[in-house]
Structure formats: structure tokens, C-alpha cells
Design an enzyme around this catalytic site. Structure first.
Site, mmCIF file in Angstrom:
data_model
loop_
_atom_site.group_PDB
_atom_site.id
_atom_site.type_symbol
_atom_site.label_atom_id
_atom_site.label_comp_id
_atom_site.label_asym_id
_atom_site.label_seq_id
_atom_site.Cartn_x
_atom_site.Cartn_y
_atom_site.Cartn_z
ATOM 1 N N HIS A 186 0.836 -1.201 0.000
ATOM 2 C CA HIS A 186 0.000 0.000 0.000
ATOM 3 C C HIS A 186 0.867 1.245 0.000
ATOM 4 C CE1 HIS A 186 -2.918 2.965 1.957
ATOM 5 N NE2 HIS A 186 -3.348 2.747 0.753
ATOM 6 N N GLU B 176 -10.124 3.292 -8.001
ATOM 7 C CA GLU B 176 -11.312 3.548 -7.203
ATOM 8 C C GLU B 176 -12.088 4.613 -7.982
ATOM 9 O OE1 GLU B 176 -12.345 4.472 -2.581
ATOM 10 O OE2 GLU B 176 -10.955 5.810 -3.567
ATOM 11 N N GLU C 30 -16.866 1.717 1.265
ATOM 12 C CA GLU C 30 -16.466 2.179 2.584
ATOM 13 C C GLU C 30 -17.248 3.397 3.052
ATOM 14 O OE1 GLU C 30 -14.758 2.524 -0.111
ATOM 15 O OE2 GLU C 30 -13.622 4.398 -0.164
#
Lengths: 703, 703
Positions: free
Chosen positions: A412, A501, A507
Site C-alpha cells: 500500500h 477507485e 467504505e
């Protein structure tokens, strides 16, 4: 990729070079026709129709330049050519095994009226499901380096269509869609996520539906070296005009170009059937073939990860609760741990164990590296270095452990919007990944961009994303970009760029009020038109998960969460919930374990934006089919004929359906799993609860 | 560096911590005194005097922040401390072997008047030759990340001083100096080099001379993480106010900071003797000690190079005359050579041969790498890649050849102002240098900066230069930066950062009309106050060298060109002319061959800004002395007492003087070399021609 092109290309091309200098000019394929004209005033226009219906009324073309000598004044048509192409190609991964690229091309040559006038081409490609066109700046002595100040492309719509839109924020796409007539477009009441848009500015992909039954999608393809296009809506005339995202100087400049160059393709996908929109390959076809020398290291994959637990407030990205941290010179081992850090060696092993037990290849770990103490909101350049783990995250041990279990850890790289910092550290970061066995990375761009003044969707950042795709590819790394500009089909060109995304993901149901049940029925008609998304479906604990707000809940039933793995196409799908929540429903989790992320075939069985989608896909290289069916807040009965199955073959269908009394709001977790043997002559009737869905796997059984 | 600090440090420190909360507060050393006061209106001021003379009248201090809660309103004095420091340290290289750092420090603590008000310290250091002060933002809950919108520091001068100034261009320092009264400061008639400055905006280092005999220099020290300070001149009141260079957003923001942090030091060097200005170590003393773990690889050096021949139009940086070139995808070997390319393997060997024959350690080569075809003026991001040679430049062969001759080739990295491109390629570029044996690099930043909107002298670029100094050091590379922000003594902290250009260099005599003879008599009082320059002296062919304009000529005699190697201090000195021009005057070239670039001692024997400078220096580790004496356009007789020589030692003095009838304009090449034996009781009388000079070497002879 190259081998597919050589082996599989079927190319039928006819050139008709004409010295045509009068307009109108036309090109047509099936029901779609395109007309180009230069008016008496010298201004070029184009128009599009579908059968007898007008899609785009005559609409302006043109660009103005910072030096004042652009193509916004009268132009002379000096010639044109047409060309016909019909070829097929095979994507490295995707929804279908083979893609047909069939279009009629019209190229028009324009010149500024003065004798040595600058030259501009406009190239139109007319497909059976729409039109793409772009501006091309040929090599010429009078136009070498230039700055696009504005693009004047218009999409002049004939009526007050129903539209599905989000505000034209230059720095975020993470909005809920508003469904309204064009006349009612108004972003004013919508809270800005990054940068407040003017009332009439919206983003593409824009989905439209006309009262006479046309579905129209306006977007762009192959966004490289140019800012993203937003649209200004004239709520009186229904004319949409291009608004390019400006650069960081505050001068309104949009793109710094060098001829020969071209703009991205402006795309208009059109059909009288909603499923055709979702099946369209127009945008992919307008992108360039893969630039990568080999692609056999690229693997679509599912993953779990240390992520949802931070979204719901169970753990933290940051290791300590100190604030005002400095990347350089901080002794991280001296910080006082907050006891809530998610990315600990022990916790990551728990995810690795779960992934290994359930054949999930990847484990994402966020918050592994130093810098999260005050990572956002400070417009700070050096937030992360991408190579230094927190004291409680053991890189070597975790790589050893993951490898022993056949699992890979997903790197990440949150940049905090500081792209300059990321660029100067990419080399070292990717070498670190190569050295430690990481094969894929999730990047993030939360917050204001550095170089300061630049926008997420401006030319400089667009080039940054493309460079990052290339740099990761050079290191044989797959990439998934969050908070990047919305996709425009570039995953054809960079097949290691698995997903973005660039929309409102799942989320939002954790850290905010969430998205309405219709959200996932709109996304495929809008955001997904450009390419795959890392939506992070698969939440099983649908209520009471959010530490900050116990009343918060998913806008979905559990069965719908499963269906999303099929209705939302991506080569990268997260099983986003916590292992302990999956452990409560391992029977349902079986679908996530089974469902592939790469496909030989896809059929959109039913679809209406904002209402429902039913999609079935055939697994890559196997005679297995997977169906997903979702609805909005309305309960719905969805009949499904199974005639896509191989005739004569018997399959076990495992049906993951909403349970009795299921309802996203009152009873989301009710699901029912049933099995039956079916053939291509069978049919199913799926009962979808409000906010619900159904997922079905079909696996052959012995005859 | 560290070993020097441990071995050679003599530190006498006295702490006097007082809880003093009333003003005025004072600090004094020798003749220099500083007064700080908070007025009845709550505004802090400082003042400086030298003996009985006012240097700075009470002058405003303060900063405003973007969030509106800065230190520009009334403040409360909450305490103060004083401290005395007297220590010595040894630079890695420099003008003297040992530097004394002796100052009285006064720290004042200020607070915004509200109860939880933000806190600010101002730290003053009073030296025998001036004052430095800076703002410090202590660690505090109420001030973590903040944006400086403006700094309000003023330098309120008591009278209409004579001043030596250049316009406040945010992107260039390459101006000729104007000498005027402060009331006459007006940049309007001066042609902008990069960005036109308002009429009253000028740059530092600013040299001033008062009618009552004070020499005053205003500049800054240790410019890190902050923009450069320019000065707005009030031509009525003679108050100078700080003007920070803005960032690229167009919002007027100046610096993005995180507490604890501090600004650079604002410096006021003052004396009643001009030579004291040139001998001042105040700015160096205000910089931090070396950050490098070891420095034994850092070697001051002279060099020749493939450079002046491009300046005069004999050859070209570019290999072909094609234009509209693209870095990626161009097959450089297919370009048609223009036949004038300077950086060919054969031509570079010619320079290597000359360097080896004359003990010059370095050979700079510009134009060796692809991209020069259209490198400037296009605000283009990807101009150079820093690793790809032109087809006619053989990297391996030249490194082999140079090594065999004991010469090193100096790398050249022109960035074309595209710092983003350079940053993302630095890793690879420095690895390339390491692999191919390059030990030093000259960088360049010609043209508009990318990130677009940023300025050469803004915070982002200031940080870029510092990062580049650190990155080169990490690769054990020495660096010389051209078109960077003017130096502020950071070569103490990064001793691999040998020099900058950052002023109007000698090449202006080649490609433009040049600089007046007084130019080099002003530079040491202005630009060189911050650190060494790569001025590129040593032009022997003084007339008829410029292809573009046969009438162009140097504003100097040949002897003065030699003198500059002493009067202009730098650890990096080019012998800038062509080998074939040196071959005509090898007797004079002997001085360049002999003169060192590193020194144990320096004495400024005579100096007056704009008129003359005579300097003598002792070679590092040897009892040899070198003297340079220059004048402006006036002929001048310069007596020199040789009492700096070691008593009792006999020396051969070789005197390189202007010849009979020498005159920069009419007879610049006339020089005369004479030898005589001298001792410390001898004296010389140097006769300097108009625009002329003299250089003398003193080497011991057997007793």
C-alpha cells in the site's frame, strides 16, 4: 498481448481517400450515423443520430490556445478521408475473451483561414454502439509547442433527458449520483468532497436516458497528457459543453502540448437497450493496445485485507497517537504505541491464515509504513517514504509467512496527494517491493495535490498516473489506484493497471452515511464505463459494525453483497469484511471463494440504470458460470432463462438468495442457499428483496 | 567534518537565563549593538547600531499566516534569554583554515495576546561584524502546520545610502548591478531576464554604503524550506521590507511550514572598513555544520570544458538542427548531425589532452546528452533524461581516456527548469555517474520552472536545491548549480555543494553585451557574500571571439582575468577559454596552472565596492601566496606591502601585470610577466590599467 495481436487479429480495412472539401460529410455503421459540417460562418459542427432519433444535435467543435491562435475562430475544410476497420483482439484479462473493433472512420482536415494557417484534424470513429472523436494536431511548422486554454466541444442534446450525475469536483469522484432532468442539474446543495463545483458543472461518464427510449453515455477514452473533461450543463438548452480541468498556475491554462499530438477521444455510447451500454467495448476499442512487452505475470486476483477494520474504527492506520510528526528524523520505535494499530505482524498473520484457508490469493495491508500519525489535511510534502515499516510490522517475517501459505501481500502506497514526493521515491519503493516479493500495489491520493495548485484530474496528475502505470509495469508490479482520475479504458494499454477507485466505494457505508441501494445499479452505467473499480464489496456484518455510529448500516442485503462480485466487473475484487465476520457465514462466503475475477464471456441479462442489473459471466477457461442480480430499494422478481449454459450439459446451480423477509433496512442478513441441477433449458425466478440481490454459481456435474 | 569538530572545537559558552519580560532588551559585541523592544501598540521592533552610528532604525518584525492567526498583530513579550558563544571550527575547504564563531545571543519569547495564544521566538545573534536574526516557531499545540502568507521584517535605514542592487526577479539573478542612492532605485528601465520586477523590488545580498562611512550588507543565511527574501524599497523613507517569493498557486502563499521550524537568518553585516565585509564569516557561522558523514572525497578543483565554444557560437550543444524533438521515441542516431556539435568524442579528447598537459583536474562537457534540439522556451517537462549520450559522444571511451590521463570528466545536467523531471530521474542519473566514474556535476535551471507556476527562488525550488545537494552527497558527487537561488552559506552544511552560478557570469561577455569593468569589484560585496560562484574567468582571447558579433569584447584585460582567480573566491574555478587560445599565451596560463582553489588564509588588502579589490591568499598546506588585484574602468596604482609573507623566508614573486598601454577597451591583451625575489619586508607597486588587474604568485626559494 503482442502474441494475441499477431495471432488473433482479423483486420479488414478499406481506404477511401478523397479530396473532399465540401460539407456535410457523413459516416455510418448500423443505426449510428455521424454528420460533420462547416457552417457558413466557418465553424465546424458534428451531429449524431441513432436510427431516426437524434442523439446529438449539431454541436460546436474547437479549441482556444493561450497564444490566441487556436481553433476557435472560423476554419476552412481542406479535405477528408474515410476508412473502415473490422478486427478482433484479445484482452489480457477482461469480461470477454475476444473483442470486436468495428468502425467507420471519417477524418476531416481543417485549417485556419490565413494562408499559412495552422492545421487541425478531427477524427471520428462510428461504431454500432456510438461515436468517438478526437482532435489531432499534425506535425507542422506553425504549431509545435502550444497551450490549450479551453476546449469548446459541445454535446447539444435534443431534449431534457433524465440524467445520472455527480458534481464536477476537480479533485474527487466520490459522490452519490443524483438522478434528475438536465434542467434540474444543480450541485449547490451537495456537500463538496474536495472542491466545490459551480452549480451546473458535472462529471463524466454521464448517463442519460431520453423520453423516446435512448440510453446515452458521454465520456472519454484514452486520457493521456491532457486534463479530464467535465461538462457544463446549460439547463435551458440542454447543451453540454466541455470544461477541462485547469492546471495549477491559476491562469486557467489546461494542457501543454507538442505537435504531433491529439486529445483523448470524446465518446458517445448509444443504444435503445440498456444492457447494450454495459456490454459496450467502444471505450476499450479507442484505447491503444498493450504497451507492455510481456504480460504473463499479470494475474487478476481476489484479496482480503487489513482495511475494513480501520474504516469501521476497530483499529487505526497510525501506530501512535502522537501528532505533528516529521518523516525525517523521527525515531518511530520511541513513539508510544496506541494499542489500536491494525497492521501488526500478528494481525496480518490472521488475515493470511484466513486467505490461505479460503483460497484468496492476496492480503492488502494498510498502515504498515510510518507516517500515518498526521498524514492528511496538512498539504504536507514529505508524509510517507514507502519503505519504512512501523516497529510492529515485520516485513521479512510476514513475507516468509505469506509465501509459506501461498498468499501474496499487497503493498500500500498512500501518497497523501503528494505526487512529487511519491515520484521521487518510486524507484526506491518499487525496488523495495521487488526485493521483498510484493507483486501488486494499491496507491492512494487523499487530500490536496502537490505540486500545489494542481488537481487530481488535471494534465499533470493524469500524466503522473500514466507514468506510475508504466513505472510499476517496468518493475512487474500490478497497480490499483485510489483517488486517481476516473478511468478511460487505459487498462487495455497498461494491463498491469488493474483497477481504480475513482468513485464512491463501499467504505462510505462505514465512515459516512453510505450510499443508497440504487448506487450499485448506477455505477456500471457511469464510473465503470471507463474501466474496473476496486469497490470493495462483500460486507457480511451489515449492521452495528461502525464504532463511531452504532446505527450505521449497509444499504444492502448479504445476498446483494455477493451479487456485486458479478454485476460490478473488476479483475481485482476485495472480500472486504473482517475474517471473524466471514467465519459466521462460511456457507455464504463459499460464493466469494468460488467466483472468478477473469472471464471468457459476459451477458447482461437485464439492466436499467438506477433500478436493477442482472449479469452472468463464464469463468476464464472453464465451463462455469456466475450470475449476479441486484435491485435498488424496490423488491423485484427477476426471471432468468439459462440458455447461456452449454446445451446438453448439466450444472449444479448454487443459489445465494435473499432470505424470507429480507430487507436491506430491517433484515439485511437473511439469506438462503439452495442447490439445484439445471441445464440450458432451465430457468430461474430470483426474488430480490428491497436493496437485495442474488448470486448463483453454475458448475458442471457429471452427465 | 565531524572529526574537525571534535578535534578543533574551542567552545566557551555562558548561559544567562533570565525571566525578563520588559523591553527594550539589548545585546552587544564590540561595536555592534542590537536593541529589541515591544512598543506600546504591542508591535515588536529591533534596531542595530555600530559604535555611535545607526545601522538599522527601529524596524518592524512579524509574519502573517494564511489562516489569519499569524504574528502580524500585537504581541506580548513573555521572556528572554541571552547566551555568549565563542568557538572555532574548520571548514572542509575555504578561504581560511579556521573560522571563529563569536556572538552574543538574545532570544525573545513572544505570544499572541489571547490566553492560549500562539508562541513565537525571535533569536538574535550579535557578532563583531553584524547581526543575524530569525523567527523560530516552537513546538506547541496551537501551531503545527501553517502557511506563511507574508513576512513583515523591515530594515529601516537612517539615510539615503548608496546602494548596489539588481532587480527583484523571482527567477533570475543574472543582472548587472546598478549603483544608485536608495531614493533612485527603479527597476523599470532594466530589461527582465525572466520575470519583470516591480519598480522598487530588488534582491539580496544588497550592498549599501552610508555617507558617514559605514558598509552594510543585507542578506540571509541558511535558506532552507522557505522562499528567498527580496526587498521592497521605500524610496522616500529608505525602509526596506521583506518580500518573500510566492509559491506556484497564484494565491500569494509563501511557505508551508510545520512547527517546530524556523525561518532562515536575516543578516546585516556592517563595518566601517570595506575589506571587513569581504572577510566576514557571519553568514557561514549562521549555517549548520556539515551534515555529511565523511567528506574526504570532496576535492576543490579547477577545470576546463566544452562550454565557451558554445557561448561564442563556435559549436553547438545540439547534435542536429532538427526541431520539435520528443525525448521518448526519438531515434537519435537517425537525426542529421549539424556538423557543429561541440561534445564529440574527438573534441572532448582535445580538452582532456590540454587539461592533462597543464594539471587541470576537470573537464566539463556540456551538450553530451540528447535533448538539446529544442530544450528551452517551451515549458516542456521531459526535455532531458540525463543518461543518453548523443551518437557522437562515447561515454565508455572518454572515461577510459580521461582516466588514463588522470583527468575527470564533469557531468552536466541541464534541467531546462523542469525540476519534476529531474527529480524523478535523479536516482538513475546519479547511478549512471557512479557507474561511469563521474565525481562531480554541474546542474542548470534555464527557463520557466516545472512544477508550473513555481519560481526559481520559491520554497519548493529552494527545497529542490537542498535535496539535490543531499542526493548528490549520498552518491559521493560534488555539485555546482547554475540558475539556482543565490547562496546563503549552505556550503558549510553540504560541503559537496561547491558553488552556484546565481549571478551574471563571464559568459555574458560572449552571448550578450557583457558586464562593465566594475562588475567583478561589486560581486564579492553582493553575490559572493552567500558563497562561491562558478564565474568562469580566464578568457584570454578578449576580442573578436563572438561569432554573432565580431565587435564584442571582454570588459577586462588579460591580467585582470588572472587576478579574478584570487579576488573571486571559489573552490571550483574554470579556465573558461578554448585550449587554442590558451596555447597562444602559455606563459600567462602558468598562473592559472599554479593558482590553488583551496586556502589556509586570506587577507583583503584593499577593497571598495564598484572600484577595486586586492586580495592575497595562502595555499592550503603550503607556504605559497597568491595575490589578485583588480580595478574598475579607472586605472589605478595599488601599493602592496608583503608583510603577510613568512618573516625570514625568501620568495620568488611572479608578477602578471597589465602591459604598457593596456586598456580593457583598446588594448586588453597587453600583459607583462616579471619575476623578483621578495621577503615580508618587501613591497610592490602594482599598476592597474583601465579595466585591468594584476596577479602575483609567491613561492619560497631556497635560503
Amino acid at each position: 498481448m503482442r502474441k494475441f495481436l499477431l495471432a488473433g487479429l482479423l483486420l479488414i480495412t478499406a481506404y477511401q481517400v478523397e479530396a473532399q472539401t465540401t460539407s456535410p460529410l457523413t459516416a455510418r455503421l448500423d443505426k449510428v450515423s455521424l454528420t460533420f459540417a462547416v457552417g457558413a460562418d466557418g465553424h465546424p459542427t458534428y451531429a449524431v443520430s441513432f436510427g431516426s432519433k437524434t442523439v446529438i444535435k449539431p454541436s460546436r467543435l474547437g479549441l482556444s490556445f493561450a497564444d490566441g491562435r487556436g481553433f476557435d475562430g472560423p476554419l476552412v475544410l481542406t479535405g477528408s478521408e474515410t476508412k473502415s476497420v473490422d478486427e478482433t483482439w484479445q484482452p489480457v484479462w477482461g469480461e470477454v475473451k475476444t473483442i470486436r473493433n468495428h468502425y467507420q472512420q471519417l477524418t476531416v482536415h481543417l485549417r485556419q483561414p490565413d494562408a499559412n494557417g495552422r492545421r487541425l484534424d478531427v477524427v471520428f470513429r462510428v461504431f454500432a454502439d456510438g461515436v468517438g472523436f478526437r482532435y489531432e494536431f499534425p506535425r507542422q511548422a506553425g504549431l509545435q509547442y502550444f497551450t490549450v486554454q479551453d476546449e469548446h466541444t459541445e454535446f447539444n442534446l435534443p431534449a431534457n433527458h433524465k440524467s445520472f450525475w455527480i458534481p464536477g469536483d476537480y479533485d474527487s469522484n466520490e459522490y452519490a449520483y443524483t438522478t434528475s432532468r438536465l434542467s434540474e442539474v444543480n450541485t449547490t446543495p451537495i456537500k463538496a468532497i474536495e472542491l466545490k463545483a459551480p452549480a451546473n458543472r458535472i462529471q463524466t461518464p454521464l448517463m442519460l436516458k431520453s423520453d423516446d427510449g435512448l440510453y446515452i453515455n458521454i465520456h472519454e477514452a484514452a486520457l493521456v497528457n491532457y486534463p479530464a473533461m467535465m461538462l457544463n450543463v446549460d439547463t435551458q438548452t440542454f447543451c453540454l459543453s466541455s470544461q477541462l480541468v485547469p492546471d495549477g498556475t491559476g491562469t486557467g491554462a489546461k494542457a501543454y502540448l507538442q505537435a504531433p499530438e491529439h486529445t483523448p477521444w470524446r465518446t458517445i455510447v448509444v443504444s435503445d437497450k440498456a444492457p447494450d451500454m454495459l456490454a459496450s467495448k467502444l471505450i476499450l476499442n479507442l484505447n491503444e493496445p498493450s504497451k507492455l512487452p510481456d504480460t504473463n505475470w499479470i494475474k487478476p486476483q481476489k484479496f482480503v485485507g487489513v482495511w475494513w477494520e480501520m474504516q469501521v474504527g476497530k483499529s487505526s492506520w497510525n501506530y501512535s497517537d502522537s501528532s505533528n510528526i516529521r518523516l525525517a528524523g523521527t525515531d518511530w520505535s520511541k513513539l508510544k504505541p496506541n494499542g489500536r494499530h491494525g497492521a501488526t505482524t500478528a494481525n496480518v498473520k490472521r488475515y493470511i491464515d484466513f486467505a490461505a484457508a479460503h483460497h484468496i490469493p492476496g492480503v492488502l495491508v494498510e498502515g504498515w509504513n510510518v507516517g500515518w500519525e498526521d498524514w492528511v489535511g496538512n498539504w504536507k510534502e514529505d508524509v510517507f517514504d514507502f519503505v519504512t515499516p512501523y516497529p510492529d510490522f515485520d516485513v521479512q517475517e510476514l513475507q516468509r509467512y505469506a509465501a509459506s501459505k501461498g498468499v501474496n501481500i499487497i503493498m500500500h502506497h498512500e501518497t497523501s496527494g503528494s505526487a512529487t514526493n511519491y515520484e521521487r521515491r518510486q524507484d526506491a519503493a518499487y525496488r523495495f517491493m521487488n526485493e521483498h516479493g510484493y507483486i501488486s500495489v494499491k496507491t492512494g491520493y487523499v487530500g490536496r495535490i502537490i505540486p500545489r495548485g494542481e488537481h487530481h484530474d488535471g494534465q499533470w496528475m493524469v500524466n503522473h498516473y500514466v507514468r506510475t502505470a508504466q513505472n510499476t509495469a517496468d518493475h512487474r508490479i500490478m497497480v490499483d489506484m485510489h483517488e486517481a482520475v476516473r478511468p478511460t479504458g487505459l487498462h487495455r494499454t497498461y494491463p498491469n493497471w488493474l483497477a481504480c477507485e475513482s468513485a464512491r466505494g463501499n467504505e462510505f457505508n462505514a465512515f459516512a452515511e453510505g450510499s443508497a441501494p440504487e448506487h450499485e445499479t448506477i455505477l456500471p452505467f457511469t464510473r465503470y464505463m471507463g474501466g474496473p473499480m476496486d469497490y470493495t464489496p462483500g460486507i457480511f456484518k451489515l449492521q452495528g459494525y461502525a464504532a463511531a455510529d452504532p446505527k450505521r448500516q449497509m444499504h444492502s442485503t448479504l445476498a446483494k453483497q455477493l451479487a456485486l462480485y458479478v454485476t460490478l466487473y473488476s479483475p481485482l475484487q476485495m472480500a472486504a469484511d473482517l475474517p471473524e465476520n466471514y467465519e459466521q457465514h462460511l456457507d455464504a462466503f463459499q460464493f466469494i471463494e468460488d467466483v472468478p475475477v477473469d472471464w471468457d464471456d459476459t451477458r447482461i441479462l437485464a439492466a436499467e440504470p438506477g433500478d436493477y442489473i442482472t449479469t452472468v459471466r463464464k469463468a476464464k477457461g472453464r465451463d462455469e458460470w456466475y450470475l449476479g442480480s441486484i435491485t435498488d430499494e424496490q423488491a423485484r422478481k427477476q426471471p432468468v432463462k439459462l440458455d447461456f449454459l452449454t446445451p446438453g450439459q448439466r450444472y449444479e446451480a448454487i443459489i445465494y438468495a435473499d432470505g424470507k423477509g429480507a430487507d436491506w433496512q430491517t433484515n439485511p442478513a437473511a439469506y438462503r442457499i439452495s442447490r439445484q441441477v439445471v441445464t440450458s433449458r432451465s430457468s430461474l425466478s430470483l426474488q430480490l428483496a428491497p436493496g437485495g440481490g442474488a448470486a448463483v454459481s453454475f458448475k458442471p456435474v457429471a452427465k
